[in-house]
Design a protein around this motif. Structure first.
Motif: not given
Length: 392
Positions: A270-277
Motif C-alpha cells: 500500500m506504500q508508494p515506495d517500499i524502499n523508503e528508509m
C-alpha cells in the motif's frame, strides 16, 4: 512453504512486495525449505510406520476420526514433496527459473512449472486445513453420537470440493486475463489471498470452539456413564483436552508467521515506495518471517503426528502381519464384549436392562476411545473403568 506469494511471483508484472521476499537470498531460502521439508517428511513417515513391541490388536474397521488424522498426515506429506520439488528446481536450474520473469516470452514451461507447483502446494495444505476442521466437527459429533463412518464420504466431498474450488477461483482471478499479462493491482490479488487464508482462519477460529464443546461433552459422558466421576475418568478427560490443545498449539506455531508476514507485505504494497528508509524495519520483519515460514510450514506434518500419537519410537517393524497400524484404534468396549460375553441364562427383565446399560456404556466407551486413540495409557484406563471390564 505455503504462501499466496508463490502464485503471485508467476506474474511477470508482480508487485514490489512479492519481488522483495522472493528475491531475498533465494538459494538460502530454498535450501532451508528443502531441509525442513525433508526432515519433516522422513520423521512423519517414521511416525506412521508400525513399530516393534506394539501389542497386535485386531481392528475390524477404522473410525472416521482415525481416518481423518491419517488424511491430514497424507496431505502434509504430499505438500512437503511439492515444496522439495519446487525448491530443488529453483536451486538446480536458475536459468529456467529466470524465464518466469520474461514478459511475453515464448517458453511456456517456466510459467507452467511456477503455477503448477504453487497450486499443488496450496491445494494440499488447504485440504489439510479443511480436514483439520472436519476432525474438530467429527470429534464433537462422535461425542454427541451423531457421526459414524458414513460421514467420511461427506467430509471427502466437502474437503476436496472446497479446496479445489477456492484454489481454482483464486488463481483464475489472479491471472486474469492471462498469465503473461496479469493485471496489476490489489483488486486482483486480494481475492486470491482470501481464498488462500480462509480455511486457515476458519481452523484458528472454529476449531478451539468445537474442541472446547467436545471436552465439555466428554466430561458429561464420563460422569453419566456410571453416575460418578472417578480419578481415572478425570485424567482421561484431561488427556483428551491436552490432545486438542497440542493440535492447536502446533497449528498456531506453524502458521502464525504466515499471517504476520502477509500483513507486513500487504502494508508494504500500500506504500508508494517500499524502499523508503522509514519502512526499513517493516522490510526486515517481513524477510525474517519469510525465512521462518520456510522452516515451520513444512514441519507441520511431523509436529502433528506428535500431537496425534506422541512419539512412536525408532524400532520400525517392516514384517507384514495382521495387526493394527499406528493410526488406527480400537474401541476397548469391543474387546470387553468379546472377552466377557453377556450371560444368556438370566431372567429376561434383568438381561434386557443390563443389555441396554451395557450398550449405552459401549457407545460411550467407543466415543471416548475415538478421541483418545493412539494413547495407550488412556485406552487402558478406559478399559479398566468400563462396566464390561468389571464383569457386568
Amino acid at each position: 512453504m505455503a504462501s499466496p506469494r508463490l502464485e503471485t511471483y508467476c506474474c511477470p508484472n508482480r508487485d514490489a512486495a512479492t519481488q522483495l521476499v522472493m528475491n531475498f537470498q533465494p538459494e538460502v531460502f530454498c535450501g532451508v525449505c528443502i531441509g525442513s521439508a525433508s526432515i519433516s517428511l522422513l520423521l512423519t513417515i517414521l511416525q506412521l510406520l508400525p513399530k516393534k513391541g506394539q501389542s497386535p490388536r485386531k481392528m475390524p474397521k477404522a473410525s472416521s476420526s482415525s481416518t481423518i488424522l491419517l488424511l491430514i498426515s497424507i496431505c502434509d506429506i504430499l505438500g512437503g514433496l511439492g515444496i522439495i520439488f519446487r525448491s530443488s528446481v529453483w536451486l538446480g536450474f536458475p536459468g529456467f527459473i529466470a524465464n518466469i520473469s520474461v514478459v511475453n516470452g515464448t517458453d511456456v514451461w517456466p510459467s507452467t512449472f511456477c503455477v503448477g507447483s504453487a497450486m499443488w502446494i496450496q491445494l494440499l495444505y488447504s485440504a489439510g486445513f479443511w480436514w483439520l476442521f472436519c476432525y474438530a466437527v467429527d470429534s464433537y459429533l462422535v461425542v454427541r453420537r451423531s457421526a459414524g463412518l458414513s460421514t467420511i464420504v461427506l467430509y471427502h466431498m466437502m474437503t476436496w470440493g472446497l479446496a479445489v474450488m477456492l484454489c481454482v477461483e483464486g488463481i483464475a482471478l489472479l491471472y486474469y486475463p492471462s498469465l503473461s499479462s496479469c493485471e496489476n493491482g490489489l483488486e486482483h490479488a486480494i481475492p486470491h489471498y482470501i481464498t488462500t487464508y480462509a480455511p486457515l482462519l476458519l481452523v484458528l477460529v472454529a476449531n478451539p470452539i468445537l474442541f472446547r464443546r467436545t471436552v465439555s461433552a466428554v466430561a458429561s459422558l464420563l460422569k453419566g456413564r456410571q453416575g460418578i466421576y472417578t480419578e481415572n475418568e478425570r485424567r482421561l478427560g484431561t488427556e483428551i483436552q491436552m490432545r486438542f490443545f497440542k493440535i492447536m498449539l502446533v497449528f498456531v506455531i506453524c502458521w502464525s508467521s504466515n499471517i504476520i508476514n502477509e500483513t507486513l507485505l500487504f502494508y508494504l504494497e500500500m506504500q508508494p515506495d517500499i524502499n523508503e528508509m522509514p519502512l526499513k524495519n517493516i522490510r526486515s520483519a517481513a524477510l525474517i518471517t519469510w525465512i521462518i515460514m520456510g522452516v515451520l510450514n513444512p514441519m507441520q506434518g511431523f509436529l502433528f503426528t506428535l500431537a496425534f500419537y506422541g512419539w512412536t519410537g525408532w524400532r520400525v517393524d517392516l514384517k507384514w502381519r495382521k495387526r493394527e497400524i499406528p493410526w488406527e484404534s480400537m474401541s476397548s468396549s469391543t474387546v470387553g464384549e468379546n472377552a466377557y460375553p453377556s450371560p444368556v441364562n438370566y431372567q429376561s427383565n434383568i438381561h434386557d436392562s443390563k443389555k441396554i446399560s451395557t450398550t449405552d456404556s459401549q457407545q460411550t466407551d467407543e466415543a471416548i476411545s475415538m478421541l483418545s486413540e493412539g494413547n495407550t495409557s488412556s485406552d487402558e484406563r478406559l478399559t479398566r473403568s468400563s462396566p464390561i471390564y468389571q464383569g457386568w
